[in-house]
Design an enzyme around this catalytic site. Structure first.
Site, PDB file in Angstrom:
ATOM      1  N   TYR A  60       0.845  -1.207   0.000  1.00 20.20           N
ATOM      2  CA  TYR A  60       0.000   0.000   0.000  1.00 20.20           C
ATOM      3  C   TYR A  60       0.878   1.254   0.000  1.00 20.20           C
ATOM      4  O   TYR A  60       1.775   1.389   0.846  1.00 20.20           O
ATOM      5  CB  TYR A  60      -0.930   0.043   1.223  1.00 20.20           C
ATOM      6  CG  TYR A  60      -2.090  -0.945   1.177  1.00 20.20           C
ATOM      7  CD1 TYR A  60      -2.367  -1.699   0.042  1.00 20.20           C
ATOM      8  CD2 TYR A  60      -2.912  -1.127   2.280  1.00 20.20           C
ATOM      9  CE1 TYR A  60      -3.418  -2.605   0.013  1.00 20.20           C
ATOM     10  CE2 TYR A  60      -3.968  -2.032   2.263  1.00 20.20           C
ATOM     11  CZ  TYR A  60      -4.207  -2.773   1.116  1.00 20.20           C
ATOM     12  OH  TYR A  60      -5.254  -3.660   1.093  1.00 20.20           O
ATOM     13  N   THR A  61       0.566   2.145  -0.922  1.00 18.88           N
ATOM     14  CA  THR A  61       1.297   3.409  -1.102  1.00 18.88           C
ATOM     15  C   THR A  61       2.817   3.191  -0.978  1.00 18.88           C
ATOM     16  O   THR A  61       3.521   3.923  -0.297  1.00 18.88           O
ATOM     17  CB  THR A  61       0.802   4.517  -0.134  1.00 18.88           C
ATOM     18  OG1 THR A  61       0.925   4.079   1.213  1.00 18.88           O
ATOM     19  CG2 THR A  61      -0.621   4.914  -0.419  1.00 18.88           C
TER      20      THR A  61
END
Ligand SMILES: NC(=O)c1ccc[n+]([C@@H]2O[C@H](COP(=O)([O-])OP(=O)(O)OC[C@H]3O[C@@H](n4cnc5c(N)ncnc54)[C@H](OP(=O)(O)O)[C@@H]3O)[C@@H](O)[C@H]2O)c1
Length: 373
Positions: A60-61
């Site tokens: 994630y990110t």
């Protein structure tokens, strides 16, 4: 119901909130998340409301989500109060096939990175993020079992995997005296109900927790997007991702718009925002343990936490069920209704199920059998 109505994570001793905070929106690297300050405000509000369950992933990110979650937990001194979940599978080094997937080599690489970014020496719940189509189930189960034995993870679960793979993993672990998976994480909402065909029955058979992701279909079910001819108007994640190849963000289909129309009407009659009604529907479906919510604004989070505070009356719930009902497909048409009646000789059969014991609503197949009577 509130965030402190803790529920066990399947057949484990871990107690978690009925709404889990998704943190895929922590960090702006994907073009639609929050900066650190706003992510921190969301985290603090969820914790202040009594929540104890956090979901992130190594990818994630680009790892930033894990870093932020780890930082917020450390600064708030909450490591032993929260149930922290993260995931492995997605590739961290394009061109290197062993820096992704579910083989032992990648799991060992991934766990060390997650522990470092999260600033902890154990993960409460470690998710296989998605089936890689190649790694034998024996390798996955034995690697995750070893991580439990080493104390690096306490429990593990599977996200986005076929139900047959889940069944093989659970049975293998059970027969070999290894740690079994305890939970499934899958997309589930009014516009995506396919897990009712095989995953929910498998979870009930094995006593697995089920955690729906994208319960608002990435914001589509909040009603914030409108059609103007062939053009879709409305700001948010789905607008920003509309040209991406990722199929997860393709929500503007004719079927979904017609389900949304019924949801908007039901919400109006209930006097509740559509996001609350859509979330309430997911969180109270048979077999659901804890629903993973996503929010980029405090008002959205407050709205979502309040979604557990009411009951959708049966007649309005039926309208939602009917509008979103699954297409009758082979071989599932054999497992309920007329064909089951032809198998049981017309005698209704009540199966034992955890739902029956806890007094939860009937499963889809139980409903179908009841309708057949
Ligand atoms: N295992 C997997 O493969 C997988 C995949 C996806 C997600 N997940 C997990 O599931 C979590 C939740 O997924 P998701 O973020 O897609 O959930 P979602 O609830 O379907 O979508 C969240 C988005 O909907 C909008 N929204 C939320 N509450 C709202 C409200 N009350 N009113 C109006 N709009 C509202 C916001 O969009 P805007 O930001 O555009 O305002 C928010 O970012 C993720 O953080 C992640 O932890 C797992």
């Amino acid at each position: 119901m509130s965030l402190t109505n803790f529920v066990t994570l399947g057949r484990s001793g871990l107690r978690v909130s009925p709404l889990c905070l998704g943190t895929m929106t922590f960090g702006t690297e994907w073009g639609w998340g929050n900066e650190e300050k706003d992510s921190r405000a969301i985290f603090d509000r969820y914790i202040a409301a009594g929540g104890n369950f956090l979901d992130t992933a190594d990818g994630y990110t680009m790892g930033h989500s894990e870093e932020l979650v780890g930082k917020f937990i450390a600064e708030s001194k909450l490591r032993h109060r929260v149930a922290l979940a993260t995931k492995f599978t997605f590739n961290a080094d394009p061109g290197n096939p062993n820096a992704g997937g579910n083989g032992r080599k990648n799991i060992h690489r991934a766990i060390e990175g997650s522990l470092r970014r999260l600033g902890t020496d154990f993960i409460d719940l470690y998710w296989l993020h998605a089936w890689d189509t190649i790694t034998p189930v024996e390798e996955v189960v034995s690697t995750l079992n070893d991580l439990v034995r080493q104390g690096k993870i306490l429990h593990y679960g599977f996200s986005d995997t076929p139900a047959w793979y889940v069944a093989r993993a659970y049975t293998l672990a059970q027969k070999e005296g290894k740690e079994p998976l305890v939970a499934l994480q899958l997309e589930y909402s009014l516009v995506e109900r396919n897990i009712e065909r095989e995953h929910i029955p498998a979870a009930q058979e094995f006593g697995l927790a089920v955690l729906p992701w994208s319960p608002l279909a990435s914001g589509f079910l909040s009603g914030r997007y409108k059609r103007e001819g062939a053009v879709v108007k409305g700001e948010g994640r789905l607008e920003k991702t509309k040209d991406q190849a990722n199929p997860v963000f393709r929500k503007f289909t004719a079927r979904n718009w017609s389900i949304l129309e019924v949801l908007l009407d039901v919400s109006k009659q209930l006097g509740k925002p559509p996001a609350q009604v859509a979330l309430n529907w997911v969180a109270t479906q048979p077999g659901i343990t804890s629903t993973i919510i996503g929010a980029t604004k405090i008002a959205q989070l407050d709205d979502n936490i309040a979604s557990l505070d009411f009951t959708i009356p049966a007649d309005l719930r039926s309208r939602l069920d009917e509008a979103s009902t699954l297409e009758a497909l082979h071989p599932y048409i054999f497992f309920s209704g007329t064909l089951q009646s032809m198998i049981s000789g017309g005698v209704p059969i009540a199966h034992w199920s955890p739902a029956r014991v806890t007094g939860a609503p009937a499963t889809p197949s139980e409903k179908a059998l009841a309708a057949e009577k």
